[in-house]
Every structure is written in C-alpha cells, then in structure tokens.
Design a protein around this motif. Structure first.
Motif, PDB file in Angstrom:
ATOM      1  N   GLN A  69       0.845  -1.186   0.000  1.00 47.86           N
ATOM      2  CA  GLN A  69       0.000   0.000   0.000  1.00 47.86           C
ATOM      3  C   GLN A  69       0.883   1.240   0.000  1.00 47.86           C
ATOM      4  O   GLN A  69       2.023   1.206   0.472  1.00 47.86           O
ATOM      5  CB  GLN A  69      -0.966  -0.007   1.178  1.00 47.86           C
ATOM      6  N   THR A  70       0.323   2.347  -0.532  1.00 45.88           N
ATOM      7  CA  THR A  70       1.140   3.539  -0.761  1.00 45.88           C
ATOM      8  C   THR A  70       1.095   4.522   0.399  1.00 45.88           C
ATOM      9  O   THR A  70       1.283   5.719   0.209  1.00 45.88           O
ATOM     10  CB  THR A  70       0.721   4.247  -2.063  1.00 45.88           C
ATOM     11  N   GLY A  71       0.882   4.014   1.584  1.00 46.74           N
ATOM     12  CA  GLY A  71       0.914   4.846   2.775  1.00 46.74           C
ATOM     13  C   GLY A  71       0.192   4.171   3.908  1.00 46.74           C
ATOM     14  O   GLY A  71      -0.375   3.087   3.762  1.00 46.74           O
ATOM     15  N   VAL A  72       0.185   4.836   5.056  1.00 47.27           N
ATOM     16  CA  VAL A  72      -0.475   4.299   6.237  1.00 47.27           C
ATOM     17  C   VAL A  72      -0.784   5.446   7.179  1.00 47.27           C
ATOM     18  O   VAL A  72      -0.079   6.461   7.214  1.00 47.27           O
ATOM     19  CB  VAL A  72       0.404   3.223   6.919  1.00 47.27           C
TER      20      VAL A  72
ATOM     21  N   TYR B 124     -11.212  12.997  -1.578  1.00 46.26           N
ATOM     22  CA  TYR B 124     -10.215  13.165  -0.524  1.00 46.26           C
ATOM     23  C   TYR B 124      -9.043  12.232  -0.828  1.00 46.26           C
ATOM     24  O   TYR B 124      -9.136  11.393  -1.742  1.00 46.26           O
ATOM     25  CB  TYR B 124     -10.824  12.848   0.847  1.00 46.26           C
ATOM     26  N   PRO B 125      -7.942  12.364  -0.105  1.00 44.02           N
ATOM     27  CA  PRO B 125      -6.765  11.540  -0.407  1.00 44.02           C
ATOM     28  C   PRO B 125      -7.058  10.048  -0.299  1.00 44.02           C
ATOM     29  O   PRO B 125      -7.737   9.592   0.619  1.00 44.02           O
ATOM     30  CB  PRO B 125      -5.738  11.985   0.636  1.00 44.02           C
ATOM     31  N   LEU B 126      -6.489   9.290  -1.255  1.00 36.85           N
ATOM     32  CA  LEU B 126      -6.671   7.850  -1.316  1.00 36.85           C
ATOM     33  C   LEU B 126      -5.314   7.156  -1.399  1.00 36.85           C
ATOM     34  O   LEU B 126      -4.436   7.597  -2.145  1.00 36.85           O
ATOM     35  CB  LEU B 126      -7.491   7.447  -2.549  1.00 36.85           C
ATOM     36  N   PHE B 127      -5.142   6.073  -0.640  1.00 33.99           N
ATOM     37  CA  PHE B 127      -4.000   5.185  -0.806  1.00 33.99           C
ATOM     38  C   PHE B 127      -4.352   4.102  -1.821  1.00 33.99           C
ATOM     39  O   PHE B 127      -5.496   3.642  -1.886  1.00 33.99           O
ATOM     40  CB  PHE B 127      -3.653   4.474   0.511  1.00 33.99           C
ATOM     41  N   LEU B 128      -3.357   3.654  -2.582  1.00 34.98           N
ATOM     42  CA  LEU B 128      -3.505   2.475  -3.424  1.00 34.98           C
ATOM     43  C   LEU B 128      -3.075   1.252  -2.632  1.00 34.98           C
ATOM     44  O   LEU B 128      -2.015   1.245  -1.998  1.00 34.98           O
ATOM     45  CB  LEU B 128      -2.641   2.601  -4.680  1.00 34.98           C
ATOM     46  N   MET B 129      -3.895   0.206  -2.688  1.00 35.61           N
ATOM     47  CA  MET B 129      -3.579  -1.066  -2.048  1.00 35.61           C
ATOM     48  C   MET B 129      -3.695  -2.167  -3.095  1.00 35.61           C
ATOM     49  O   MET B 129      -4.659  -2.207  -3.865  1.00 35.61           O
ATOM     50  CB  MET B 129      -4.541  -1.357  -0.898  1.00 35.61           C
ATOM     51  N   ILE B 130      -2.703  -3.066  -3.136  1.00 35.65           N
ATOM     52  CA  ILE B 130      -2.741  -4.234  -4.020  1.00 35.65           C
ATOM     53  C   ILE B 130      -2.487  -5.451  -3.148  1.00 35.65           C
ATOM     54  O   ILE B 130      -1.449  -5.540  -2.483  1.00 35.65           O
ATOM     55  CB  ILE B 130      -1.695  -4.137  -5.135  1.00 35.65           C
ATOM     56  N   ASP B 131      -3.436  -6.401  -3.148  1.00 34.40           N
ATOM     57  CA  ASP B 131      -3.394  -7.471  -2.164  1.00 34.40           C
ATOM     58  C   ASP B 131      -3.654  -8.842  -2.767  1.00 34.40           C
ATOM     59  O   ASP B 131      -4.477  -8.988  -3.662  1.00 34.40           O
ATOM     60  CB  ASP B 131      -4.447  -7.288  -1.062  1.00 34.40           C
ATOM     61  N   LEU B 132      -2.974  -9.826  -2.219  1.00 36.05           N
ATOM     62  CA  LEU B 132      -3.272 -11.231  -2.482  1.00 36.05           C
ATOM     63  C   LEU B 132      -3.792 -11.836  -1.189  1.00 36.05           C
ATOM     64  O   LEU B 132      -3.099 -11.825  -0.171  1.00 36.05           O
ATOM     65  CB  LEU B 132      -2.031 -11.990  -2.947  1.00 36.05           C
TER      66      LEU B 132
ATOM     67  N   VAL C 202      -8.289   3.515  -1.346  1.00 38.74           N
ATOM     68  CA  VAL C 202      -9.064   3.656  -0.111  1.00 38.74           C
ATOM     69  C   VAL C 202      -8.756   4.988   0.555  1.00 38.74           C
ATOM     70  O   VAL C 202      -7.625   5.474   0.527  1.00 38.74           O
ATOM     71  CB  VAL C 202      -8.783   2.494   0.870  1.00 38.74           C
ATOM     72  N   GLY C 203      -9.780   5.570   1.159  1.00 38.94           N
ATOM     73  CA  GLY C 203      -9.585   6.830   1.857  1.00 38.94           C
ATOM     74  C   GLY C 203      -8.562   6.719   2.968  1.00 38.94           C
ATOM     75  O   GLY C 203      -8.594   5.777   3.765  1.00 38.94           O
TER      76      GLY C 203
ATOM     77  N   PRO D 242       3.264   5.226  12.478  1.00 39.58           N
ATOM     78  CA  PRO D 242       3.508   6.598  12.046  1.00 39.58           C
ATOM     79  C   PRO D 242       2.885   6.866  10.678  1.00 39.58           C
ATOM     80  O   PRO D 242       2.922   6.018   9.782  1.00 39.58           O
ATOM     81  CB  PRO D 242       5.041   6.684  11.982  1.00 39.58           C
ATOM     82  N   GLN D 243       2.316   8.039  10.537  1.00 40.51           N
ATOM     83  CA  GLN D 243       1.675   8.416   9.268  1.00 40.51           C
ATOM     84  C   GLN D 243       2.712   8.523   8.153  1.00 40.51           C
ATOM     85  O   GLN D 243       3.753   9.145   8.310  1.00 40.51           O
ATOM     86  CB  GLN D 243       0.975   9.759   9.436  1.00 40.51           C
ATOM     87  N   ARG D 244       2.414   7.874   7.018  1.00 43.32           N
ATOM     88  CA  ARG D 244       3.249   7.973   5.816  1.00 43.32           C
ATOM     89  C   ARG D 244       2.332   8.156   4.622  1.00 43.32           C
ATOM     90  O   ARG D 244       1.495   7.293   4.341  1.00 43.32           O
ATOM     91  CB  ARG D 244       4.113   6.725   5.628  1.00 43.32           C
ATOM     92  N   LEU D 245       2.459   9.283   3.934  1.00 43.93           N
ATOM     93  CA  LEU D 245       1.667   9.566   2.747  1.00 43.93           C
ATOM     94  C   LEU D 245       2.606   9.511   1.538  1.00 43.93           C
ATOM     95  O   LEU D 245       3.089  10.523   1.055  1.00 43.93           O
ATOM     96  CB  LEU D 245       1.006  10.945   2.850  1.00 43.93           C
ATOM     97  N   LEU D 246       2.874   8.298   1.064  1.00 42.47           N
ATOM     98  CA  LEU D 246       3.818   8.118  -0.038  1.00 42.47           C
ATOM     99  C   LEU D 246       3.192   8.494  -1.370  1.00 42.47           C
ATOM    100  O   LEU D 246       3.832   9.120  -2.212  1.00 42.47           O
ATOM    101  CB  LEU D 246       4.308   6.670  -0.056  1.00 42.47           C
ATOM    102  N   TRP D 247       1.958   8.088  -1.578  1.00 39.59           N
ATOM    103  CA  TRP D 247       1.171   8.518  -2.741  1.00 39.59           C
ATOM    104  C   TRP D 247      -0.280   8.465  -2.336  1.00 39.59           C
ATOM    105  O   TRP D 247      -0.800   7.395  -2.021  1.00 39.59           O
ATOM    106  CB  TRP D 247       1.422   7.629  -3.954  1.00 39.59           C
ATOM    107  N   ALA D 248      -0.936   9.614  -2.311  1.00 39.43           N
ATOM    108  CA  ALA D 248      -2.311   9.698  -1.825  1.00 39.43           C
ATOM    109  C   ALA D 248      -3.040  10.813  -2.572  1.00 39.43           C
ATOM    110  O   ALA D 248      -3.402  11.833  -1.991  1.00 39.43           O
ATOM    111  CB  ALA D 248      -2.337   9.935  -0.322  1.00 39.43           C
ATOM    112  N   PRO D 249      -3.295  10.635  -3.873  1.00 42.12           N
ATOM    113  CA  PRO D 249      -3.963  11.678  -4.658  1.00 42.12           C
ATOM    114  C   PRO D 249      -5.443  11.799  -4.298  1.00 42.12           C
ATOM    115  O   PRO D 249      -6.074  10.834  -3.863  1.00 42.12           O
ATOM    116  CB  PRO D 249      -3.786  11.192  -6.098  1.00 42.12           C
ATOM    117  N   THR D 250      -5.998  12.983  -4.512  1.00 39.81           N
ATOM    118  CA  THR D 250      -7.437  13.198  -4.323  1.00 39.81           C
ATOM    119  C   THR D 250      -8.206  12.974  -5.616  1.00 39.81           C
ATOM    120  O   THR D 250      -9.429  12.799  -5.589  1.00 39.81           O
ATOM    121  CB  THR D 250      -7.706  14.618  -3.810  1.00 39.81           C
ATOM    122  N   ALA D 251      -7.527  13.020  -6.742  1.00 45.30           N
ATOM    123  CA  ALA D 251      -8.114  12.738  -8.049  1.00 45.30           C
ATOM    124  C   ALA D 251      -6.971  12.334  -8.957  1.00 45.30           C
ATOM    125  O   ALA D 251      -5.818  12.716  -8.730  1.00 45.30           O
ATOM    126  CB  ALA D 251      -8.841  13.968  -8.606  1.00 45.30           C
TER     127      ALA D 251
END
Length: 271
Positions: free
Chosen positions: A81-84, A229-237, A141-142, A110-119
C-alpha cells in the motif's frame, strides 16, 4: 461481457507522478508499505510475503503465514500500500475501517503519505492467482488522516482464483461507501474476454465528475460519484478460507508487473 465498449482515453503525455516497474532488487520504500493495514493487527501478521523476479513482484502466501487477525481467521494476506495512517493505540482512528464490529488500533503506526492523490489516474498491470482460495485485488481507499468520514473506496478489481478462465475471466469492480454517507456502494461483476492469470492492465480514473474503471483499454464501469479526498492504493493477495491440506500447494502467488499513477488529471466525462 464488458459493460461498455468505449475505449479509455490515453494516459497523460507527461511522466507519471507515481511509477514502479519492480526492477529494483529490493522493494522501494519511497513507494510502498509492505504491510496490510498494520495498525489493526500486529507486525508479524500484517507483514507481506513477496519476491521480485524478472516479471515484477510476486505476492506470496506461504504455508506458515499467520492469519491477518485471529478474529478474522481463516484469512491470510500479502499486501502493498502507498501509505499508512493510524491514531494512538486503543483508538478507532485508522485507514480503512472496513469492519463494522469495532476495529481498534493495536499497533500505532507513524503516518506515511507516499502517494495519496485526491483525483487522478492509476494503471495496474497484474497476473491474477489461480491458486485455491485466493483473490487478487486493487483498491483506492480513503486515508482517513483528515477525517473519519473519508473512508470510501474505489474498487479497481477483485479477481477470485476460481473466476479465472483461459478465454473468459470474471472480476468485481466499482465503489464501496463503507462509512462515508456521501457515497453509495455500487459494485458490478464484469466478464473479461481474457485469461486474467496472464498480464493485463486495469485503469481507474476518478475526479469531481465521477469514476471510470477500465480493463485492457476498454471501459467496464462508469459512475457519477467518486471520493473527494486523499486515497491510498492497495494491491493485495488474499487466501480466504482453510489452508490447503498439502504443503505442496504453497507458496500461492500473483504478480504485480507495473504500476503507474498521475495526480489530478482531467476528470472523466459524466456517464
């Protein structure tokens, strides 16, 4: 069959704001958190299993992998995921409060916003798993770091292993409101005239005028709503359900070949 035969617009001519072809020998820490929602569980349960090879990053489920949470067993997951974001231990603040039975922070993160675009626009090239009990998914995900209300999700795809066929595969995509009362859940199952266990590309484009989801350049779902609002990308198996009876079934795997993302591109045309 695909819900809309229209083609996706071409991606922006400019360089992506977020890109990973997984050619580095190690996972890029400037792009990814290699844990699945670590604040709701413990590190040994949230830690992803993966390997990098010539075709990208292979998410793995190993025979000895712990359930993500004891309460959710049987459920094992390897995720990038691209942040937490989380609140303090014992609080209910944290990214992706997807459960209605009261998730509580167990590991303050700890908060990490590595990539969290709003659009923007994101393209994810993957090969889905065909291993028993597995599902490959990608979600936006928001982050919820600004407000607990910012919990909506763009479901780019969810592909169950038993829905993958040589000439036709099926997937779910759409939007999940979760606890965001400004949104309405709108999910669809789509038929894809391809073998999803082979490399193929999913696209999500979202902004003020709506959300578009596409596969292999073809639009499969349009929606007039989107999270703002800001969204993280998550890719999961995921491995859902009891473990396979034989250790020979492991590791179970799916490939991520490439991810590209652009912030705040032109919004999609309304449906």
């Amino acid at each position: 069959m695909m819900a809309d035969a229209a083609r996706l617009a071409e991606p922006p001519a400019r360089r992506p704001d977020f890109e990973d072809n997984f050619t580095a020998p190690q996972l890029r820490e400037d792009c990814w958190v290699d844990h699945y929602l670590p604040h709701w569980t413990s590190p040994e349960r949230s830690q992803a299993r993966y390997a990098i090879d010539d075709s990208g990053l292979r998410l793995l489920i190993d025979a000895d992998q712990l359930d993500w949470r004891e309460e959710d067993a049987p459920l094992r997951v390897s995720n990038l995921q691209t942040g937490v974001f989380s609140g303090p231990s014992g609080s209910r603040r944290g990214t992706h409060r997807h459960r209605s039975d009261g998730l509580v922070v167990r590991t303050q993160t700890p908060q990490r916003l590595l990539w969290a675009p709003t659009a923007g626009r994101v393209e994810v090239t993957v090969s889905a798993s065909v291993d028993e009990g597995c599902m490959l998914a990608a979600w936006l995900v928001g982050t919820e770091h600004l407000s607990e209300k910012d919990s909506g999700e763009v479901c780019i795809f969810e592909i169950d292993a038993d829905a993958v066929g040589q000439g036709m595969s099926h997937a779910r995509c759409g939007l999940k409101a979760h606890s965001d009362e400004r949104l309405t859940t709108d999910m669809t199952e789509v038929g894809l005239p391809l073998d999803a266990s082979r490399p193929h590309t999913w696209t999500a484009i979202w902004g003020p005028s709506g959300t578009i989801i596409g596969c292999e350049g073809v639009i499969v779902k349009r929606m007039s709503q989107s999270p703002h609002y800001p969204l993280f990308l998550m890719i999961d198996l995921f491995e859902i359900g009891p473990r396979s009876e034989t250790g020979m079934s492991y590791p179970k795997s799916a490939h991520i070949h490439c991810v590209r993302g652009w912030d705040a591109v032109s919004a999609p045309e309304p449906p």
